[in-house]
Scaffold this active site. Structure first.
Site, short mmCIF file in Angstrom:
data_model
loop_
_atom_site.label_atom_id
_atom_site.label_comp_id
_atom_site.label_asym_id
_atom_site.label_seq_id
_atom_site.Cartn_x
_atom_site.Cartn_y
_atom_site.Cartn_z
N HIS A 1 0.69 -1.20 0.07
CA HIS A 1 -0.03 -0.18 0.08
C HIS A 1 0.84 1.30 0.19
CE1 HIS A 1 0.71 -0.87 4.26
NE2 HIS A 1 0.38 0.40 4.59
N HIS B 1 1.35 3.76 1.99
CA HIS B 1 2.04 4.52 3.27
C HIS B 1 3.35 4.36 3.00
CE1 HIS B 1 -1.65 3.94 5.99
NE2 HIS B 1 -1.65 5.17 5.58
N ASP C 1 5.96 3.91 5.08
CA ASP C 1 6.88 3.12 5.90
C ASP C 1 6.47 1.80 4.88
OD1 ASP C 1 4.11 2.94 6.60
OD2 ASP C 1 4.48 2.01 8.32
N HIS C 2 5.95 1.72 3.96
CA HIS C 2 5.89 0.51 3.06
C HIS C 2 6.22 0.99 1.73
CE1 HIS C 2 3.55 -2.10 5.53
NE2 HIS C 2 3.37 -0.84 6.20
N HIS D 1 -7.40 -1.44 5.25
CA HIS D 1 -6.46 -0.46 5.90
C HIS D 1 -6.64 0.77 5.08
CE1 HIS D 1 -2.88 0.47 7.66
NE2 HIS D 1 -2.13 0.73 6.88
N ASP E 1 -0.17 -4.25 6.03
CA ASP E 1 -1.21 -3.75 7.05
C ASP E 1 -2.41 -4.24 6.65
OD1 ASP E 1 1.22 -2.64 8.55
OD2 ASP E 1 0.88 -0.55 7.85
N GLU F 1 1.45 -8.65 9.69
CA GLU F 1 1.56 -7.24 10.51
C GLU F 1 1.02 -7.46 11.96
OE1 GLU F 1 2.34 -4.09 10.67
OE2 GLU F 1 1.46 -3.77 12.29
#
Lengths: 382, 900
Positions: A99, A101, A103-104, A187, A208, A233
């Site tokens: 996805h 975000h 942090d991904h 998410h 996530d 996760e």
């Protein structure tokens, strides 16, 4: 073939009520794990092993190497910010991003344009649409703070050109042996769980995911699968969350009470995901209660994101899909854009301002102005 | 075409030729045509039956079967023939080795047996079993689907169904499971091992790859689980096992399975599941459960009941990981079908535990904010059900969300919310206040909801009488009509509060009796709109009776008067109301013309029965009696306000009949006199007026041959003494204190006799020119009401200075210019007036009749003298009663206008 019925009734009841043994999982340690001689699956955790942020796991299944996610750690500004790609031994068959975000996906432009990865990159259509917005916004904020990042806007653009968008439950054949498939993860819009299979070994990397639907997204869904490995996760694995209805009730009551008393509500939030969720929540409540107090959003990014959300309805939850013929849930009637000159305008209002961490920008500026007054409210949605 | 087909049929019968598709289409046309003769249909039937037996494996056999089914459906008289023919075809198919087609025929036979009540097929068990185990999937499916209608023994059916639950084809597995679920209802299985085996198989299939199989398995789990619970020696454990198994399915990926799981959970019976497990299904927090698991694990070490302890610990572990918070998940589900199913299930389970019900209601209230109307509606329906059983206790912090539904944009939600509020129990007065406030706000925004809102307020007040009393006492002042012409009685809010006030006395806690009684009288003015709202509780007549009783209840009046003003003696008994006799009165709301016009919002009365009119006016009179007590208890301002309201009420009333007109006029005058003469005038020296009144009353009493009351005698004595005593005011005050206004009750028709005098074109600024010594003609228009031609009338004119009065005799028969309805006559004439020059010289050569410069109507009434000849001829007892009552009221000086 047809099997004759089992007429032996003397079964042990315990068998049927016994908990199914949990699917094999591994501890996500930031180190090499010993390779499994049976499954032929190796795992290299480059980030998010016993930490939050910088999700990046390289899995080798029967000789095929896949990188799941390529995130950055926003809590670090040094080399720790990015995964240590030098640990990867050999070439990758593909990169799959779950996805948008940071942090991904935050390290992806660096990985492709600086490190030089040139193989296939897969992500869902919404992720491909929304990821550049996130990355560019992040870059803009970093530049504003005087922090020099390891990639540029051009890198983002070049990187995204290499991405192959995929759909849910679409079987993607990578090379001869590797097959990947995306499942709906909830998410955020476009989030996916990834199934990968090479030969007789298969695994799922969840990224996530949400098991509870929210205002605009459904719950994660996956087929019954027989897997050799699940990487999941687990940040909130041991947290029992309050009922979403109860949380929403408390949120709405607090906001309603404040605006009815003539106060202003500041909701620092990120422009994508949580913002749209809260927009829908408040829009629906405003509409039902016939409230006239304006709801503002401050970020241009939000405006752009809203446009994408309107066009990606098939990734939302059932209710939004059901009512699309009547009304697009992202056509907000009460939510309008905000101008800085309105900060001290009289009257109550609700303002969504970025960044969500109140670390600077408009949200911090408004916070300083509004927080001293007792009638005002600052909501931190998390 | 019929002939043609028939001839072909005959030909076919002779030649035993197979049918072609085209010909079968023609046959179908004939079958569906109602005008086709029975003989043709019989021939068609015959050839179709024959075709089944001779068609081999032709696909046309399916069409033939369909046509036979059509014949049986459209011609019920032939259904037996079709049934018999098919049965013989079935056996011939079997003997021919066509088992698939035999199954198909069986399916048709089963269908006919259901539709037309044909006898059961009574298939031999061996044949059934052999057919089931043939390779044809379709055949197996059809056999399983219709198995229960084939007369097969339950044990054979069980064996077959149980075996086929492992069929590789999912629809066969589903049919087998459905068969097992059906068998659970036949009550023929008592062996615990067999039941257990079936239950276990169903549990296994809860993990089947196919949605339809898992759904069917859920049905078997609950049905056979219930049987297992009943038969097993470890009842407690088994009941919990069943419940937990179902809880573990509620997060299935298939919507269909989730819906089915919640349906099954709703079938869990009392004592089947322990309370702690039940409660755990509402919460994801498994702290208590973990302790229980630890306990169960520690018991595993002991020899006795080891297997039981193992079972318990494993089941609980499974529950903790999969089933905890099952209902929470269901209520938060993305699909409203699942939420609906969870709500329905909750409705059935809330009776099992009070704690469970309380926690469930909390969850449901939180759901009232859901973005889907269907979900909010379902939550409200469930809350409504629970509230009806006293299982909802709304907490203060939940009120915001609960009340939010009252303001919902959706009509359906608002309606459902109000329905719930009718029976909900509120624990705190603040919650009650906010509920009432929200209902009133809703009324402002959605005036179309008025009737329903009133109904809710009524129920709410009845359920919380003490709270309602408190609220009403707080807002009592707002409900009083403002004296100076601005009335607020017509506002919806006022009406709503009045509904609340009238509901309180019906409360079980009996504390609602502290409602001020005049509010009931006010409520009468809203009877139309209130009765619309209370249609489901009482009809208008009952409501009116109720309000009447409450408003004239002496006890109620006494209770609302402060202690320092003791209850005054009531002279006359309150006449009982003649209620529930006429139901012909119809009420309708009149649109409001202006906010300040009370009359506009009050009901318009369609007088089909004068009894109702009298009833209505008696209510007003009853209220006036109550007001007298207010006046005596120094509540003068309240008394005046109420009197004013009464006056308005009566004056806005538009009677249609002369009888009701008279009654209205009397009531209006009665109230006006009271208001004018007002109880605050005590002690004022009114000796002259009192003397005049007493003499008038005595005159009337003489005419009616009635004795004066003790009060009249007392007044007369006081008047005599007043002339000689300096302390007369004190006497009058004492006298007034002893007086108590009786309840005046209108019982029969009243005729209002009156006259109006108008001088056209007369203006006080332009007096009539007058030449001294010459008569002047003063034009007068006189309107007479209810004055018969036999009556005698004089017009007296008095000069401005009062020195000269002339009396003119009027003959109503001679001077009438028009006769209208309702005994109304109009007279226009010049009234001659002559003044001698010597008198008028001093009057500046101008003459103005006295009073013309004042209020003309008043003068005319005062000066019109009616000869009461008729009264002497009809001194009825009613008249006597009327006058007797009036006599006690010294304020009514002009009562002689009225004749009965």
């Amino acid at each position: 073939g047809f099997s004759y019925p089992d007429t032996d009734l003397d079964l042990d009841l315990l068998q049927s009520v016994t908990v199914q043994p949990p699917a094999p999982t591994i501890s996500l340690l930031n180190s090499w794990l010993p390779p499994s001689p049976v499954m032929g699956i190796e795992c290299l955790v480059l980030g998010a092993g016993q930490e939050i942020g910088k999700s990046c796991v390289v899995v080798t299944i029967n000789g095929k190497r896949i990188m799941f996610d390529c995130g950055m750690h926003l809590g670090h500004s040094d080399d720790e910010r990015y995964p240590d790609f030098s640990l990867i031994d050999g070439s990758l068959d593909c990169v799959v991003i779950t996805h948008f975000h940071l942090d991904h996906i935050g390290a992806l432009p660096y990985f492709t344009e600086v490190i030089g990865y040139n193989g296939p990159i897969y992500m869902t259509y919404p992720t491909k649409a929304l990821a550049p917005l996130m990355l560019e916004d992040f870059l803009r904020i970093s530049v504003g703070r005087g922090v020099e990042e390891k990639f540029t806007a051009d890198d983002i653009s070049a990187c995204m050109k290499k991405v192959t968008p995929i759909d849910l439950k679409q079987n993607i054949q990578v090379g001869k042996d590797l097959q990947i498939r995306a499942y709906y993860a909830g998410h955020v819009l476009g989030a996916a769980m990834v199934y990968a299979k090479v030969g007789d070994a298969s695994m799922v990397y969840t990224g996530d995911y949400n098991m509870t639907p929210d205002r605009h997204l459904g719950a994660a869904q996956i087929d019954p699968l027989e897997l050799d490995l699940v990487i999941t996760e687990s940040t909130y694995a041991t947290t029992v969350r309050d009922s979403k209805h109860a949380s929403e009730r408390k949120f709405l009551k607090a906001v309603h009470d404040c605006v009815v008393a003539g106060g202003k509500v500041l909701i620092p939030t990120f422009a994508l995901g949580r913002a749209q969720e809260l927009f829908i929540l408040l829009e629906d409540y405003w509409e039902r209660m016939n409230l006239k107090v304006p709801i503002y959003f401050s970020s241009g990014l939000t405006r752009q994101a809203n446009i994408y959300y309107k066009t990606l309805m098939s990734w939302t939850n059932q209710k939004i899909k059901d009512t699309i013929a009547l009304q697009n849930a992202f056509n907000f009637k009460h939510v309008v854009s905000f101008d800085r000159s309105q900060i001290n305008a009289p009257g109550s209002c609700v303002l969504f301002a970025s960044p969500g961490m109140l670390s600077g920008g408009l949200s911090l500026e408004v916070f300083k102005q509004w927080a001293p007054s007792k009638v005002n409210l600052v909501m931190l949605p998390g | 075409m019929e002939q043609q087909v028939r001839s072909v049929c005959e030909l076919s019968l002779d030649a035993e030729k197979p049918l072609c598709l085209q010909f079968m289409a023609s046959m179908r046309s004939l079958i569906v045509n109602p005008h086709t003769s029975n003989s043709t249909i019989s021939s068609t039937l015959e050839i179709l039956i024959r075709s089944l037996q001779h068609a081999g494996d032709s696909p046309l056999r399916h069409h033939a079967l369909k046509l036979l089914d059509d014949i049986a459906s459209l011609r019920p008289s032939l259904s037996t023939a079709v049934f018999d023919g098919l049965r013989s075809s079935f056996y011939s198919s079997l003997s021919a080795g066509s088992s698939t087609f035999a199954s198909e025929i069986l399916a048709t036979l089963a269908s006919l047996s259901d539709k037309h009540g044909n006898p059961e097929i009574e298939l031999d068990d061996r044949i059934f079993v052999s057919l089931c185990f043939l390779p044809s999937v379709t055949g197996r499916l059809q056999l399983l689907t219709n198995a229960e209608r084939l007369g097969i023994g339950a044990s054979v059916l069980f064996t077959v169904f149980f075996g086929l639950t492992k069929d590789p084809y999912p629809y066969v597995r589903k049919a087998a499971l459905d068969g097992l679920a059906g068998l659970s209802r036949c009550n023929e299985f008592e062996d615990v091992g067999l039941i257990e085996g079936c239950f276990r198989r169903a549990v296994e299939l809860l993990r089947d790859a196919e949605d339809c199989v898992r759904s069917a398995a859920v049905r078997v789990v609950i049905e056979w689980g219930t049987m297992l619970f009943a038969a097993h020696k470890e009842k407690d454990t088994m009941g919990n096992v069943v419940f937990i198994q179902l809880c573990c399915v509620v997060r299935d990926m298939s919507v269909e399975v989730r819906v089915e799981a919640f349906k099954a959970l709703g079938k869990v019976t009392e004592s089947m599941v322990s309370e702690e497990i039940l409660l755990q299904s509402l919460s994801k927090i498994t702290g208590a459960l973990e302790k229980k698991i630890a306990q169960a694990k520690s018991s595993e070490g002991k020899k006795e009941n080891r297997s039981q302890a193992q079972l318990t610990s494993r089941v609980l572990q499974m529950f903790a990981s999969n089933g905890a918070g099952a209902f929470l998940h269901g209520l938060e589900d993305e699909f409203h079908e699942v939420v609906k199913s969870a709500c329905c299930s909750l409705r059935k389970l809330v009776h099992l535990s009070a704690e469970f019900a309380a926690q469930a209601s909390n969850l449901l209230i939180n759901m009232l904010n859901d973005h889907t109307v269907a979900v909010r509606l379902e939550a409200l329906e469930t809350l409504h059900y629970m509230a009806g059983h006293g299982l909802v206790n709304v907490q203060k912090e939940q009120m915001h969300m609960f009340l939010g539904t009252l303001a919902d944009k959706s009509d359906i939600i608002r309606y459902a919310a109000r329905r719930t509020f009718r029976s909900v129990k509120l624990s705190e007065v603040d919650c009650f206040r906010s509920s009432v406030s929200s209902l009133l706000k809703n009324l402002e925004v959605h005036p179309q909801d008025e009737a329903d809102t009133f109904s809710v307020l009524f129920h709410l007040g009845r359920n919380h009488g003490n709270f309602a009393s408190q609220v009403i006492n707080d807002v009592c002042d707002q409900l009083e009509p403002v004296f100076e012409g601005t009335l607020s009685l017509d506002s919806a809010n006022t009406a709503a509060y009045l509904v609340l006030s009238i509901s309180a006395p019906l409360s079980k806690d009996h504390r609602g009796k502290h409602i001020p009684p005049h509010l009931y009288s006010f409520a009468v003015t809203h009877i139309g709109r209130i009765s619309l709202g209370l249609g489901d509780i009482m009809d208008q007549t009952t409501l009116l009776t109720y309000l009447t009783e409450k408003s004239i209840s002496a006890s109620s009046v006494a209770e609302c008067i402060p202690e320092e003003h003791p209850r005054s003696p009531v002279v006359h008994d309150i006449p009982s109301q003649d209620d529930n006799k006429s139901n012909t009165t119809s009420w309708q709301l009149v649109p409001c013309e202006s906010s300040g016009n009370i009359a506009a919002t009050i009901v318009s009365y369609n007088q089909n029965d004068d009894t109702d009119i009298l009833k209505y006016l008696n209510l007003i009179l009853g209220r006036v009696r109550d007001i007298w007590l207010f006046g005596k208890s120094s509540c003068n301002s309240e008394a005046l306000r109420t009197l004013s309201a009464c006056k308005e009420e009566v004056s806005m009333y538009r009677p249609n009949s002369p009888e009701s007109s008279g009654a209205c006029a009397f009531t209006l005058h009665y109230v006006q006199v009271l208001a004018k003469g007002n109880v605050s005038c005590w002690g004022t020296t009114l000796t002259t007026r009192l003397s005049a009144t007493i003499s008038q009353v005595e005159s009337l009493l003489q005419e009616g041959s009635m004795e004066p009351s003790s009060f009249v005698t007392q007044v007369k004595q006081t008047l005599n003494q007043a002339g000689i005593l300096s302390t007369a005011p004190l006497f009058f005050k004492k006298l007034a204190d002893t007086f108590s206004l009786g309840q005046f009750t209108l019982r029969s028709k009243i005729t209002h006799v009156s006259a109006e005098l108008v001088i056209p074109g007369y203006d006080s600024h332009h007096p009539l020119p007058f030449i001294p010594g010459l008569p002047v003609a003063i034009p007068v228009d006189i309107t007479l009401h209810n004055i018969s031609s036999e009556g005698r009338l004089w017009l007296s004119l008095t000069s401005d200075d009062g020195q000269l009065t002339q009396v003119l005799f009027l003959d109503p028969n001679l001077q009438v210019v028009s006769v209208g309805a309702k005994m109304k006559k109009k007279i226009s004439m010049p009234a001659p007036f002559y003044g001698p020059p010597k008198v008028l010289n001093s009057a500046r050569r101008e003459y103005i009749p006295r009073g013309l410069s004042d209020n003309i109507a008043k003068l005319a009434i005062r000066r019109a003298r009616l000869q009461p000849r008729e009264t002497r001829n009809c001194p009825s007892t009613e008249l006597g009663r009327c006058l007797g009552l009036l006599f006690k009221n010294w304020a009514l000086q002009e009562c002689w206008y009225y004749w009965i």
